[in-house]
Design a protein around this motif. Structure first.
Motif, mmCIF file in Angstrom:
data_model
loop_
_atom_site.group_PDB
_atom_site.id
_atom_site.type_symbol
_atom_site.label_atom_id
_atom_site.label_comp_id
_atom_site.label_asym_id
_atom_site.label_seq_id
_atom_site.Cartn_x
_atom_site.Cartn_y
_atom_site.Cartn_z
ATOM 1 N N ARG A 179 0.879 -1.207 -0.075
ATOM 2 C CA ARG A 179 0.172 0.053 0.021
ATOM 3 C C ARG A 179 0.960 1.119 0.021
ATOM 4 O O ARG A 179 1.839 1.327 0.657
ATOM 5 N N ILE A 180 0.446 2.229 -0.668
ATOM 6 C CA ILE A 180 1.177 3.438 -0.649
ATOM 7 C C ILE A 180 0.642 4.672 0.221
ATOM 8 O O ILE A 180 -0.789 4.659 -0.039
ATOM 9 N N LEU A 181 0.845 4.909 1.242
ATOM 10 C CA LEU A 181 0.407 5.942 2.038
ATOM 11 C C LEU A 181 0.794 7.476 1.557
ATOM 12 O O LEU A 181 1.533 7.641 0.770
ATOM 13 N N LYS A 182 0.412 8.420 2.438
ATOM 14 C CA LYS A 182 0.772 9.754 2.135
ATOM 15 C C LYS A 182 2.260 10.086 2.136
ATOM 16 O O LYS A 182 2.549 10.899 1.322
ATOM 17 N N ASP A 183 2.938 9.682 3.127
ATOM 18 C CA ASP A 183 4.474 9.760 3.432
ATOM 19 C C ASP A 183 5.050 8.674 3.335
ATOM 20 O O ASP A 183 6.214 8.785 3.992
ATOM 21 N N ALA A 184 4.638 7.337 3.294
ATOM 22 C CA ALA A 184 5.243 6.122 3.476
ATOM 23 C C ALA A 184 4.729 5.113 2.447
ATOM 24 O O ALA A 184 3.670 5.341 1.967
ATOM 25 N N VAL A 185 5.334 3.918 2.578
ATOM 26 C CA VAL A 185 4.880 2.809 1.563
ATOM 27 C C VAL A 185 4.987 1.518 2.593
ATOM 28 O O VAL A 185 5.722 1.498 3.342
ATOM 29 N N LEU A 186 3.870 0.829 2.498
ATOM 30 C CA LEU A 186 3.971 -0.504 3.220
ATOM 31 C C LEU A 186 4.483 -1.587 2.095
ATOM 32 O O LEU A 186 3.957 -1.565 0.941
ATOM 33 N N VAL A 187 5.690 -2.257 2.599
ATOM 34 C CA VAL A 187 5.881 -3.531 1.799
ATOM 35 C C VAL A 187 6.193 -4.634 2.471
ATOM 36 O O VAL A 187 6.045 -4.672 3.860
ATOM 37 N N ALA A 188 6.094 -5.811 1.962
ATOM 38 C CA ALA A 188 6.241 -7.238 2.553
ATOM 39 C C ALA A 188 7.416 -7.942 1.688
ATOM 40 O O ALA A 188 7.514 -7.726 0.307
ATOM 41 N N ASN A 189 8.082 -8.657 2.499
ATOM 42 C CA ASN A 189 8.787 -9.552 1.991
ATOM 43 C C ASN A 189 8.702 -11.087 2.533
ATOM 44 O O ASN A 189 8.116 -11.265 3.329
ATOM 45 N N GLN A 190 9.724 -11.955 1.986
ATOM 46 C CA GLN A 190 9.772 -13.392 2.937
ATOM 47 C C GLN A 190 10.094 -13.258 4.342
ATOM 48 O O GLN A 190 9.563 -13.980 4.917
ATOM 49 N N GLU A 191 10.905 -12.369 4.690
ATOM 50 C CA GLU A 191 11.448 -12.311 6.098
ATOM 51 C C GLU A 191 10.358 -11.410 7.031
ATOM 52 O O GLU A 191 10.397 -11.812 8.168
ATOM 53 N N HIS A 192 9.837 -10.375 6.468
ATOM 54 C CA HIS A 192 8.561 -9.509 7.158
ATOM 55 C C HIS A 192 7.433 -9.412 6.510
ATOM 56 O O HIS A 192 7.568 -9.235 5.393
ATOM 57 N N ALA A 193 6.369 -9.688 7.424
ATOM 58 C CA ALA A 193 5.117 -9.340 6.642
ATOM 59 C C ALA A 193 4.727 -7.912 6.484
ATOM 60 O O ALA A 193 4.123 -7.512 5.602
ATOM 61 N N THR A 194 5.478 -7.016 7.336
ATOM 62 C CA THR A 194 5.028 -5.537 6.986
ATOM 63 C C THR A 194 6.263 -4.771 7.408
ATOM 64 O O THR A 194 6.935 -4.909 8.350
ATOM 65 N N ILE A 195 6.803 -3.840 6.326
ATOM 66 C CA ILE A 195 7.765 -3.163 6.550
ATOM 67 C C ILE A 195 7.418 -1.536 5.956
ATOM 68 O O ILE A 195 6.477 -1.475 4.798
ATOM 69 N N LEU A 196 7.552 -0.609 6.696
ATOM 70 C CA LEU A 196 7.174 0.655 6.643
ATOM 71 C C LEU A 196 8.182 1.487 6.439
ATOM 72 O O LEU A 196 9.150 1.493 7.101
ATOM 73 N N ILE A 197 8.197 1.982 4.915
ATOM 74 C CA ILE A 197 9.332 2.895 4.563
ATOM 75 C C ILE A 197 8.918 4.321 4.372
ATOM 76 O O ILE A 197 7.873 4.756 3.837
ATOM 77 N N ARG A 198 9.562 5.352 4.937
ATOM 78 C CA ARG A 198 9.368 6.438 4.659
ATOM 79 C C ARG A 198 9.749 7.165 3.257
ATOM 80 O O ARG A 198 10.661 6.905 2.791
ATOM 81 N N LEU A 199 8.813 7.669 2.440
ATOM 82 C CA LEU A 199 9.152 8.142 1.098
ATOM 83 C C LEU A 199 10.100 9.203 1.040
ATOM 84 O O LEU A 199 11.121 9.080 0.034
ATOM 85 N N ASP A 200 10.504 10.053 1.817
ATOM 86 C CA ASP A 200 11.470 10.924 2.011
ATOM 87 C C ASP A 200 13.020 10.399 2.212
ATOM 88 O O ASP A 200 13.741 11.135 2.089
#
Length: 94
Positions: free
Chosen positions: A65-86
C-alpha cells in the motif's frame, strides 16, 4: 560606487543566487517523487518486487500500500515494512 551601495548590491545578488538552487532542488524533488509514485503504483499493479535503496542499505519487497508519506512493503522475512518516502534514494522495479 560607494562602499555602502556596493554592499547593498552584493547582498541583493547573493540573496537572488540563494533562491535559485532551492527552486531547482524543489523541482527535481517533485519530479523524483512523481516518478517514485509511478514506480510504486506499477509495483502494486504488477505485484512485482521492488528494491528500495536508502542511505546505503537495500530493502527488497512487494508494495502492499502507498500512504501519504510512506509505503508499506512485505517480503519473505517480514510481513510488514514501513518505509518513509522522503528517505528513499532510489528504487529498482524487478
Amino acid at each position: 560606487m560607494q562602499p555602502k551601495s556596493c554592499l547593498l548590491v552584493s547582498l541583493a545578488v547573493a540573496s537572488l543566487l540563494a533562491v535559485v538552487p532551492v527552486h531547482a532542488e524543489s523541482t527535481a524533488n517533485a519530479d523524483f517523487q512523481a516518478e517514485l509514485n509511478s514506480i510504486l503504483t506499477r509495483g502494486i499493479e504488477t505485484k512485482r518486487g521492488i528494491i528500495f535503496h536508502m542511505n546505503g542499505e537495500e530493502v527488497a519487497g512487494v508494495v502492499k500500500r502507498i500512504l501519504k508519506d510512506a509505503v508499506l512493503v512485505a517480503n519473505q522475512e517480514h510481513a510488514t515494512i514501513l518505509i518513509r518516502l522522503d528517505r528513499i534514494d532510489a528504487v529498482e522495479l524487478d
